[in-house]
Design an enzyme around this catalytic site. Structure first.
Site, PDB file in Angstrom:
ATOM      1  N   LYS A 102      53.605  25.020 -22.692  1.00  0.00           N
ATOM      2  CA  LYS A 102      53.967  23.818 -21.923  1.00  0.00           C
ATOM      3  C   LYS A 102      52.784  23.365 -21.051  1.00  0.00           C
ATOM      4  CE  LYS A 102      57.604  24.164 -18.917  1.00  0.00           C
ATOM      5  NZ  LYS A 102      57.284  23.573 -17.626  1.00  0.00           N
ATOM      6  N   ARG A 130      48.418  19.343 -20.250  1.00  0.00           N
ATOM      7  CA  ARG A 130      47.008  19.079 -19.935  1.00  0.00           C
ATOM      8  C   ARG A 130      46.278  18.439 -21.110  1.00  0.00           C
ATOM      9  NH1 ARG A 130      48.981  22.870 -16.651  1.00  0.00           N
ATOM     10  NH2 ARG A 130      47.993  23.339 -14.662  1.00  0.00           N
ATOM     11  N   ARG A 148      62.202  18.848  -5.071  1.00  0.00           N
ATOM     12  CA  ARG A 148      61.072  19.785  -5.040  1.00  0.00           C
ATOM     13  C   ARG A 148      59.922  19.171  -4.244  1.00  0.00           C
ATOM     14  NH1 ARG A 148      59.980  22.044 -10.891  1.00  0.00           N
ATOM     15  NH2 ARG A 148      58.661  23.457  -9.665  1.00  0.00           N
ATOM     16  N   SER A 161      48.593  28.288  -6.374  1.00  0.00           N
ATOM     17  CA  SER A 161      49.337  27.340  -7.210  1.00  0.00           C
ATOM     18  C   SER A 161      48.412  26.540  -8.116  1.00  0.00           C
ATOM     19  CB  SER A 161      50.125  26.379  -6.314  1.00  0.00           C
ATOM     20  OG  SER A 161      50.514  25.248  -7.058  1.00  0.00           O
ATOM     21  N   ASP A 211      56.655  32.425 -13.774  1.00  0.00           N
ATOM     22  CA  ASP A 211      57.825  31.881 -14.475  1.00  0.00           C
ATOM     23  C   ASP A 211      58.608  32.967 -15.223  1.00  0.00           C
ATOM     24  OD1 ASP A 211      57.153  29.365 -13.559  1.00  0.00           O
ATOM     25  OD2 ASP A 211      56.004  28.838 -15.349  1.00  0.00           O
ATOM     26  N   LYS A 255      61.396  26.347  -7.329  1.00  0.00           N
ATOM     27  CA  LYS A 255      61.190  26.040  -8.760  1.00  0.00           C
ATOM     28  C   LYS A 255      62.311  25.087  -9.207  1.00  0.00           C
ATOM     29  CE  LYS A 255      57.396  28.236  -9.469  1.00  0.00           C
ATOM     30  NZ  LYS A 255      56.194  27.449  -9.741  1.00  0.00           N
ATOM     31  N   ARG A 299      65.355  29.948  -7.797  1.00  0.00           N
ATOM     32  CA  ARG A 299      65.412  30.997  -8.834  1.00  0.00           C
ATOM     33  C   ARG A 299      65.632  32.389  -8.261  1.00  0.00           C
ATOM     34  NH1 ARG A 299      60.852  29.163 -13.152  1.00  0.00           N
ATOM     35  NH2 ARG A 299      62.156  27.587 -14.124  1.00  0.00           N
TER      36      ARG A 299
HETATM   37  C1  S3P Z   1      52.370  25.332 -13.843  1.00  0.00           C
HETATM   38  C2  S3P Z   1      52.116  26.086 -12.743  1.00  0.00           C
HETATM   39  C3  S3P Z   1      53.113  26.954 -12.089  1.00  0.00           C
HETATM   40  C4  S3P Z   1      54.320  27.186 -12.984  1.00  0.00           C
HETATM   41  C5  S3P Z   1      54.783  25.922 -13.654  1.00  0.00           C
HETATM   42  C6  S3P Z   1      53.685  25.330 -14.504  1.00  0.00           C
HETATM   43  C7  S3P Z   1      51.287  24.494 -14.408  1.00  0.00           C
HETATM   44  O1  S3P Z   1      53.538  26.352 -10.887  1.00  0.00           O
HETATM   45  O2  S3P Z   1      55.372  27.758 -12.239  1.00  0.00           O
HETATM   46  O3  S3P Z   1      55.907  26.204 -14.466  1.00  0.00           O
HETATM   47  O4  S3P Z   1      51.368  24.071 -15.582  1.00  0.00           O
HETATM   48  O5  S3P Z   1      50.308  24.260 -13.689  1.00  0.00           O
HETATM   49  P1  S3P Z   1      52.729  26.580  -9.515  1.00  0.00           P
HETATM   50  O6  S3P Z   1      51.345  26.230  -9.789  1.00  0.00           O
HETATM   51  O7  S3P Z   1      53.323  25.633  -8.517  1.00  0.00           O
HETATM   52  O8  S3P Z   1      52.958  28.000  -9.137  1.00  0.00           O
END
Ligand code: S3P
Length: 437
Positions: A22, A27, A123, A168, A323, A350, A354
């Protein structure tokens, strides 16, 4: 509503094809839309979240054709993005909302309003908006401060040193994407360990993007513009989807399960390290793929009937398995001895809370656990699972956890709104059938 069936002895050797990644699909669509020309994305994840990203770029005038296991993206680059008449719907996808909130802030002349579904609208967006507003990002919240709907007017952003207090990838990527068209030099300092796909893609295009590590901090420097070039992307299998079937494969009574072509990136494969520390004995070998993947891949071989041992997951490990925590909690429930998962505060924001919803699932199944501050403690040694009726609050990962856990109860369990699994794993039920479920 989904009604579970009890897992039976099935010693067949299985080959499971999990959903593709995903984060990488989002990206790849973004970088292909930034490049001038036509790009091909092979094996994209066509789950609901990535379709939200695709629809956002289509609304800006990018042509995206969805074919058989591929996307053709034709763009004239960001200077040709047109201000859309409608608000852009990010659906349930935090990655779409946060990364686009960054990217669009740095495209002068563009004006967009991002909206999302009920969960996404609760969120926090301030984590990307606040730092970028300091660099000159022009943001207006249409309703509630800090949440979608969010209007973004693209501007020339100023050079900035950003200090982020969370590991993050969404925040880091939003900031980097805001500067892809700019010559301003930026530095982002954040706790170590979040996924690094955006930096890797920037480097693939020869961008001046570097990462240094200093104690437990990661320092990313970047100076654009990034010369995104149209080309080919091949998307590997998503570790976050693999984790569900890896745990099911370990917990089934016997038989070997093979899962091919999983993304091999240490910022994403923490769950494998933890499961092997729990005695899982998962064998991971580099795949001999014909396709040149966007990042390297591994094939996994997993034996059923494995006796797992409890473990401690430390706070610094969390970003690499952020995740996967709910499904690892289920593995821990069946392990011998207690487990402790430390520093799970981010789980509360999330797709659902969660942490609370994982605890609720364990409680319903009669599995003993406690939440202490931001830590989750699971007693382990589960011998039997009560049947339950569980509402995953439209959170795809919790719905899959509920279904897997329910397959270990003698009586059927019920999981509400299983259709939310479409967000990240459209072929989940098809693969589940291979286990006789
Ligand atoms: C993601 C980053 C993560 C992840 C999300 C997808 C991404 O979140 O939990 O499902 O694609 O950059 P955080 O960067 O907020 O931890």
């Amino acid at each position: 509503m989904y009604q579970t069936q009890t897992i039976k002895i099935n010693d067949e050797n299985l080959m499971v094809h999990c959903a593709t990644d995903k984060s990488l699909t989002h990206r790849a669509v973004m970088f292909a839309s930034l490049a001038i020309g036509t790009s091909t994305i092979r094996n994209p994840l066509l789950g609901a979240d990535c379709l939200s990203t695709i629809d956002c770029f289509r609304a800006l005038g990018v042509s995206i054709h969805i074919g058989e296991k591929r996307l053709e993206v034709s763009s004239s680059g960001p200077n040709s993005f047109k201000t859309p008449e409608e608000r852009l719907d990010c659906g349930n996808s935090g990655t779409t909302a946060r990364l686009l909130a960054g990217l669009f802030a740095g495209i002068p002349g563009l004006e967009v309003t991002l909206v999302g579904d009920a969960s996404l609208s609760q969120r926090p967006m301030g984590r990307v908006v606040n730092p970028l507003a300091e660099a000159g990002g022009n943001y207006t919240y249409a309703e509630k401060e800090g949440y979608l709907p969010l209007t973004i007017k693209g501007e020339e952003l100023k050079a900035q040193n950003f200090t982020v207090n969370k590991a993050s990838a969404q925040i880091k990527s939003a900031i980097l994407l805001a500067f892809v068209g700019s010559t301003a030099k930026i530095k982002i300092t954040l706790p170590m360990g979040s996924r690094d796909h955006t930096e890797k893609l920037l480097r693939r295009f020869g961008a001046n993007c570097h990462t240094q590590v200093s104690e437990d901090l990661e320092i990313v420097t970047f100076q654009g513009p990034c010369p995104a070039v149209a080309g080919d992307y091949s998307i590997p299998v998503d570790p976050s989807s693999v984790a569900f079937f890896a745990v099911l494969a370990l917990l089934r009574p016997s038989g070997r399960t093979t899962i091919p072509s999983m993304l091999d990136n240490p910022t994403r494969t923490g769950f494998l390290k933890v499961l092997n520390r729990m005695n899982a004995g998962i064998v991971a070998t580099p795949s001999a793929d014909k396709d040149a993947m966007i990042e390297p891949t591994l094939d996994l071989s997993i034996e059923g009937g494995t006796r797992l041992a409890g473990t401690v997951i430390t706070e610094d490990e969390i970003p690499s398995l952020i995740d996967e925590i709910p499904i690892l909690a289920i593995a821990a429930a069946f392990a011998e001895g207690p487990s402790r998962f430390c520093g799970l505060g981010e789980l509360r924001v999330k797709e659902s809370d969660r942490l609370a919803k994982t605890k609720e699932l364990l409680d319903l199944a009669g599995i003993s656990s406690q939440v202490e501050g931001d830590d989750l403690i699971i007693e382990g040694g589960t011998q039997s699972v009560h049947s339950f009726r569980y509402d995953p609050a439209h959170d795809h990962r919790l719905a899959m956890c509920g279904i897997i856990l329910g397959s270990f109860s003698k009586e059927p369990s019920e999981i509400l709104h299983p259709e939310c699994i479409e967000v990240s794993f459209p072929n989940f039920f098809k693969e589940l059938e291979k286990f006789g479920l």
